[in-house]
Design a protein around this motif. Sequence first.
Motif, short mmCIF file in Angstrom:
data_model
loop_
_atom_site.label_atom_id
_atom_site.label_comp_id
_atom_site.label_asym_id
_atom_site.label_seq_id
_atom_site.Cartn_x
_atom_site.Cartn_y
_atom_site.Cartn_z
N PRO A 45 0.79 -1.22 0.00
CA PRO A 45 0.00 0.00 0.00
C PRO A 45 0.82 1.26 0.00
N ASP A 46 2.16 1.19 0.33
CA ASP A 46 2.97 2.40 0.34
C ASP A 46 3.57 2.71 -1.02
N SER A 47 3.42 1.79 -1.99
CA SER A 47 4.07 1.99 -3.28
C SER A 47 3.30 3.00 -4.12
N ALA A 48 4.05 3.69 -5.00
CA ALA A 48 3.40 4.62 -5.92
C ALA A 48 2.75 3.85 -7.04
N GLU A 49 1.69 4.41 -7.61
CA GLU A 49 0.97 3.76 -8.70
C GLU A 49 1.50 4.23 -10.04
N PRO A 50 1.33 3.43 -11.11
CA PRO A 50 1.74 3.88 -12.43
C PRO A 50 1.07 5.21 -12.77
N GLY A 51 1.87 6.20 -13.13
CA GLY A 51 1.29 7.50 -13.48
C GLY A 51 0.91 8.34 -12.27
N ARG A 52 1.14 7.79 -11.07
CA ARG A 52 0.80 8.53 -9.85
C ARG A 52 2.02 8.56 -8.93
N GLN A 53 3.19 8.88 -9.44
CA GLN A 53 4.42 8.84 -8.67
C GLN A 53 4.28 9.71 -7.42
N GLY A 54 4.71 9.15 -6.29
CA GLY A 54 4.66 9.87 -5.03
C GLY A 54 3.36 9.73 -4.29
N LEU A 55 2.37 9.06 -4.88
CA LEU A 55 1.08 8.88 -4.21
C LEU A 55 1.19 7.67 -3.30
N THR A 56 1.57 7.90 -2.07
CA THR A 56 1.79 6.83 -1.10
C THR A 56 0.72 6.86 -0.03
N VAL A 57 0.75 5.83 0.81
CA VAL A 57 -0.18 5.79 1.94
C VAL A 57 0.02 7.02 2.82
N ALA A 58 1.29 7.41 3.02
CA ALA A 58 1.57 8.57 3.86
C ALA A 58 0.95 9.84 3.29
N LYS A 59 1.05 10.00 1.96
CA LYS A 59 0.48 11.20 1.35
C LYS A 59 -1.04 11.17 1.42
N ILE A 60 -1.64 10.00 1.17
CA ILE A 60 -3.10 9.88 1.29
C ILE A 60 -3.54 10.21 2.70
N ALA A 61 -2.79 9.68 3.70
CA ALA A 61 -3.11 9.96 5.10
C ALA A 61 -3.05 11.45 5.39
N HIS A 62 -2.03 12.13 4.84
CA HIS A 62 -1.90 13.57 5.06
C HIS A 62 -3.08 14.33 4.45
N LEU A 63 -3.44 13.96 3.23
CA LEU A 63 -4.54 14.64 2.55
C LEU A 63 -5.88 14.41 3.25
N ALA A 64 -6.05 13.21 3.81
CA ALA A 64 -7.32 12.87 4.47
C ALA A 64 -7.34 13.27 5.94
N GLY A 65 -6.16 13.65 6.48
CA GLY A 65 -6.08 14.04 7.88
C GLY A 65 -6.25 12.87 8.82
N VAL A 66 -5.71 11.71 8.43
CA VAL A 66 -5.79 10.52 9.27
C VAL A 66 -4.41 9.89 9.35
N SER A 67 -4.30 8.81 10.11
CA SER A 67 -3.02 8.12 10.23
C SER A 67 -2.81 7.16 9.07
N ALA A 68 -1.54 6.81 8.80
CA ALA A 68 -1.23 5.84 7.75
C ALA A 68 -1.86 4.48 8.03
N PRO A 69 -1.83 3.96 9.28
CA PRO A 69 -2.50 2.67 9.54
C PRO A 69 -3.99 2.71 9.20
N THR A 70 -4.63 3.88 9.41
CA THR A 70 -6.05 3.98 9.07
C THR A 70 -6.24 3.84 7.56
N VAL A 71 -5.38 4.49 6.77
CA VAL A 71 -5.46 4.35 5.31
C VAL A 71 -5.26 2.90 4.90
#
Length: 344
Positions: A6-32
Amino acid sequence: MTSSGPDSAEPGRQGLTVAKIAHLAGVSAPTVSRVLNGQPGVALGTRQRVEAVLREQGYQRRESGPAAILELVFHALESLWALEIIRGVEQVAREHGLAVVLTEMQGRLTPGRAWTEQVLARRPAGVIAVFSELTVQQQSQLATRSIPLVVLDPTGEPLHRTPSVGATNWSGGMAATRHLLDLGHRRIAMLSGPTEWPCCRARLDGYRAAMDAAGVPVDPDLVRVSTLYVEGGLRDGGELLRLPAPPTAIFTANDLQAFGVYEAARQAGLRIPEDLSVVGFDDLSFTRWAGPPMTTVRQPLVRMGAAAARMIVALAGGEELEQHRVELATELVVRQSTAPPSRR
């Protein structure tokens, strides 16, 4: 972490990691991670917030390969109609080494949250929803995890570009009604199913189109919306036969309704087809053994199930579908339940 984690970047979505999603959603990485893996323990509002970020960012989880499971969801398993579809799905699943997981929702059209979490945790090759409605959120959750969805006989308009399989219901309704008109019937009744469902509405529209083309006015008293079961045909068919000017023929939205009309005619002391012609829809196996054998519109249920399963296999393999909407042809099957009207 492996490239499918889940921490890997997706094709065409470089840098989109669980940590970044957690930051954008305002939650913890384990929650994501729990949301991505379909695990419980996340409040509904939090889950929805994470899902919204995943959709906004175009996130699609990359898997090492599809699971060897095909999810098949029915609103109810109460007739041979469902069995025919299962047969078609199973044929294709077997060819591709897939096991079929079957869920019945006991009459509900939309699966509950528990089903969604279980499916997301299983990560099947795909989901076929038969006569069922997945919410926008459920469809987005499947898409986020690259779980393809195909809808068979949708109860409403599927989301844009959601693949779906159906039959030529309008043509079937028109063919059935035209057959009765050609026999000389003019007081032709129609027992529809719930008209908010596209398949039922199309069969009713086909009936109306045939009557209009023949210049025969539709008597509103002869059109009834009923349930798609024997009980509906018995109840509403009986009401039609008790009218001061009853119909000489009844076209029903499915074979179960028609079977109920058979019983209503028997209770009214009427003979089929001498006193009343009856046409069903589906061509379930019992229709050829009814007394008399039933004229009906054959719906290619096995082929419909197989077509939906082939779509899933193609999508799970990363292929583009040539068509997102497939409609298979219906066919009028004339047996012994229809004849020219009597001169009573």
